[in-house]
Design an enzyme around this catalytic site. Structure first.
Site, short mmCIF file in Angstrom:
data_model
loop_
_atom_site.label_atom_id
_atom_site.label_comp_id
_atom_site.label_asym_id
_atom_site.label_seq_id
_atom_site.Cartn_x
_atom_site.Cartn_y
_atom_site.Cartn_z
N TRP A 184 0.74 -1.19 -0.04
CA TRP A 184 -0.02 -0.09 0.05
C TRP A 184 0.94 1.07 -0.08
O TRP A 184 1.86 1.46 0.65
CB TRP A 184 -0.94 0.15 1.18
CG TRP A 184 -1.49 1.51 1.14
CD1 TRP A 184 -2.69 1.83 0.67
CD2 TRP A 184 -1.34 2.45 2.13
NE1 TRP A 184 -3.12 3.11 0.82
CE2 TRP A 184 -2.12 3.53 1.74
CE3 TRP A 184 -0.39 2.74 2.98
CZ2 TRP A 184 -1.94 4.77 2.13
CZ3 TRP A 184 -0.16 3.98 3.58
CH2 TRP A 184 -1.09 5.23 3.22
N GLU A 225 -3.29 -3.06 -2.24
CA GLU A 225 -4.27 -2.48 -1.61
C GLU A 225 -4.79 -1.51 -2.17
O GLU A 225 -3.91 -0.32 -2.38
CB GLU A 225 -3.86 -2.12 0.10
CG GLU A 225 -5.04 -1.59 1.01
CD GLU A 225 -4.45 -1.33 2.32
OE1 GLU A 225 -3.36 -1.41 2.46
OE2 GLU A 225 -5.57 -1.01 2.97
N LYS A 227 -7.19 2.52 -2.34
CA LYS A 227 -7.43 3.43 -1.42
C LYS A 227 -8.51 4.52 -2.22
O LYS A 227 -8.09 4.58 -3.40
CB LYS A 227 -6.42 4.07 -0.78
CG LYS A 227 -6.64 5.03 0.35
CD LYS A 227 -5.77 5.17 1.54
CE LYS A 227 -6.50 6.16 2.36
NZ LYS A 227 -5.46 6.26 3.72
N ASP A 259 -9.49 -2.84 2.02
CA ASP A 259 -9.49 -2.38 3.24
C ASP A 259 -11.13 -1.81 3.55
O ASP A 259 -11.45 -0.78 2.54
CB ASP A 259 -8.57 -1.38 3.57
CG ASP A 259 -8.59 -0.85 4.70
OD1 ASP A 259 -9.54 -0.32 5.27
OD2 ASP A 259 -7.34 -0.74 5.52
N HIS A 262 -11.74 2.01 2.59
CA HIS A 262 -11.37 2.66 1.53
C HIS A 262 -12.16 2.53 0.38
O HIS A 262 -11.86 2.67 -0.74
CB HIS A 262 -9.74 1.85 1.15
CG HIS A 262 -8.99 2.16 1.97
ND1 HIS A 262 -7.54 1.51 1.80
CD2 HIS A 262 -8.67 2.77 3.20
CE1 HIS A 262 -6.70 1.85 2.80
NE2 HIS A 262 -7.47 2.41 3.61
N HIS A 286 -8.50 -5.87 4.92
CA HIS A 286 -8.15 -5.11 5.85
C HIS A 286 -9.37 -4.75 6.79
O HIS A 286 -10.16 -4.09 6.05
CB HIS A 286 -7.50 -4.01 5.46
CG HIS A 286 -6.01 -3.94 5.61
ND1 HIS A 286 -4.89 -3.04 5.36
CD2 HIS A 286 -5.20 -5.20 5.74
CE1 HIS A 286 -3.81 -3.51 5.21
NE2 HIS A 286 -3.80 -4.76 5.73
N ASP A 294 -12.03 7.45 5.85
CA ASP A 294 -11.05 6.28 6.32
C ASP A 294 -10.48 6.56 7.88
O ASP A 294 -9.25 6.65 7.89
CB ASP A 294 -9.97 6.07 5.20
CG ASP A 294 -9.06 5.09 5.70
OD1 ASP A 294 -9.48 4.31 6.53
OD2 ASP A 294 -7.67 5.30 5.33
N ASP A 296 -10.18 4.74 10.54
CA ASP A 296 -9.60 3.57 11.32
C ASP A 296 -10.12 3.71 12.79
O ASP A 296 -9.02 3.54 13.43
CB ASP A 296 -8.10 3.86 11.18
CG ASP A 296 -7.59 3.30 9.55
OD1 ASP A 296 -7.70 2.25 9.15
OD2 ASP A 296 -7.31 4.23 8.97
N ASP A 326 -6.90 -3.77 10.76
CA ASP A 326 -6.12 -2.52 10.33
C ASP A 326 -6.89 -1.32 10.91
O ASP A 326 -7.69 -0.64 10.25
CB ASP A 326 -5.92 -2.26 8.81
CG ASP A 326 -5.04 -1.07 8.45
OD1 ASP A 326 -4.33 -0.55 9.45
OD2 ASP A 326 -5.22 -0.80 7.33
#
Ligand code: RNT
Ligand code: ZN
Length: 421
Positions: A184, A225, A227, A259, A262, A286, A294, A296, A326
């Site tokens: 990534w 990955e 995004k 992910d 994303h 993820h 995003d 997290d 993640d």
């Protein structure tokens, strides 16, 4: 009633709808989920002093973060003890451990710089996953790494990717477990670009060069990955969803990694999982909790988390999906964040394993949407908490009491780190 008695009752109720809860528990105990080392220190790592840069960001300054490999390993041990289930450990290249004043830049990293992590994983019977670190480094030029128009910059980062392939293979050989290596980068642009193709072609060629590093595909599983955007990279992302998916489709042995932070907020990865499984033998995830962007946040036992787990289980794909957590919340106790997120995903998987998917599919195929709705709603009221408690017991932990242990650890260990400065 004791927990065991409650479980016996729950098992009977599930048996009536055709679910074998013992089998569900035993199955889940064998399925590894990759625990990310970077929740413990806000994605800082050990190979630089500067801040976290490159399109990702943590927020919050809760005291007690790990500052050294020793502290991070001690924290991970706490998490391993409190989170039921089989784990792999997910490392980033920036967590290299240098000894005796030695240092190697990212393009010169070697297996020996991860020897301590290998020892740690082997002692705990865990496999290792790996991630080259294409951020938080002064060779990120104008926000770009592998897609940079600057030859020297690109070469440096390709060198890093190749070094990481060699390290991944070393991990797999040492632990006896294949290593998932995820690529990534935050490459992109803050404002409207004049060339969207050029960087993508350079990115494609750079990843191809990295993957050309000799490796055994049975040991190293490279992923790309995607995004949608990052902080400071709002207008253009080189490794977009279409880019990553097309790259993986066009390169055998390379997995697409999704992910769930994303994508645009109304897109759901639960729906994308079966779409990809229709084409790819293996995919990677993820698992995070995006709040409006995003962000997290810590993974919770919420609707979309449950839906993602359900898709993996009902596609019979537990062995085809490499699952990794993640997220990185710096605003709450980090051990607690780790444990809540890991437990949430375990709960989601176990609940999915306790669902009579074959029966529900039959209703769909018979176009009996009325019964399907009723059955799916009934499922939500099943005594799942008793099955979860049994799972925790069989994994040698308990469904409650873990937070008190985290609080004790905070008082005895984490708080002291802050006092020492
Ligand atoms: C960033 C990506 C990436 C990182 C980790 C630390 O948006 O999700 O996977 O979170 O590599
Ligand atoms: Zn990610």
């Amino acid at each position: 009633m004791t927990g065991t008695e409650r479980y016996a009752e729950a098992r009977e109720r599930y048996a009536k709808i055709g679910v074998d809860t013992d089998a569900a528990i035993e199955k889940l105990k064998e399925i590894p989920v990759s625990l990310h080392c970077w929740q413990g220190d806000d994605v800082m790592g050990f190979d630089h002093d500067g801040p976290l840069t490159g399109g990702i960001q943590t927020t919050g300054d809760y005291p007690g973060k790990a500052r050294t490999p020793k502290e991070l390993m001690a924290d991970i041990d706490k998490v391993l003890a409190l989170a039921p289930g089989k784990k792999k450990l997910n490392l980033h290249a920036s967590y290299a451990i240098f000894e005796d004043g030695e240092f190697a830049d990212r393009d010169k990293l070697e297996p020996k710089h991860f020897k301590k992590w290998v020892e740690f994983a082997k002692e705990r019977n865990m496999g290792l996953d790996f991630n080259p670190t294409f951020f938080s480094h002064d060779k990120v030029k104008d926000g770009l790494t592998l897609s940079s128009p600057d030859e020297e910059t690109r070469r440096f980062w390709i060198g890093h990717g190749k070094a990481c392939i060699r390290i991944s293979e070393y991990f797999a050989k040492e632990t006896g477990v294949p290593c998932v290596m995820n690529i990534w980068t935050g490459d992109g642009a803050k404002d409207i670009p004049a060339d969207r193709l050029g960087p993508r072609v350079r990115y494609r060629e750079a990843i191809e060069e990295i993957l050309a590093e000799p490796h055994d595909p049975a040991l190293v599983k490279p992923c790309v990955e995607s995004k949608v955007f990052g902080i400071g990279v709002e207008s253009y992302t080189v490794g977009s969803a279409e880019f990553a998916l097309s790259f993986a489709a066009a390169h055998e042995g390379c997995l697409p990694l999704m992910d769930n932070g994303h994508y645009h907020p109304t897109e759901v990865v639960s729906d994308k999982i079966p779409a990809l499984l229709a084409f790819f033998p293996e995919i990677a995830l993820h698992i995070t909790r995006p709040v409006r962007w995003d962000s997290d946040h810590v993974v919770l036992y919420d609707d979309e988390t449950r839906e993602m787990a359900k898709e993996i289980v009902r596609c019979d794909a537990l062995e085809r999906v490499d699952m990794a957590l993640d997220y990185f919340d710096a605003g709450i106790n980090r051990i607690s964040a780790w444990v809540v997120g890991f437990r949430s995903w375990q709960k989601a998987l176990l609940a999915a394993l306790c669902t009579p998917h074959a029966e529900l599919k039959k209703l769909q195929d018979a176009a009996d949407w009325t019964a399907l709705m009723v059955r799916q709603e009934e499922q939500k009221m099943m005594p799942f908490c008793d099955v979860w408690a049994e799972y925790c017991r069989r994994c040698g932990t308990s469904e409650d009491g873990w937070f008190e242990e985290v609080k004790r650890y905070e008082a005895q260990v984490l708080a002291k780190r802050t006092q020492e400065g």
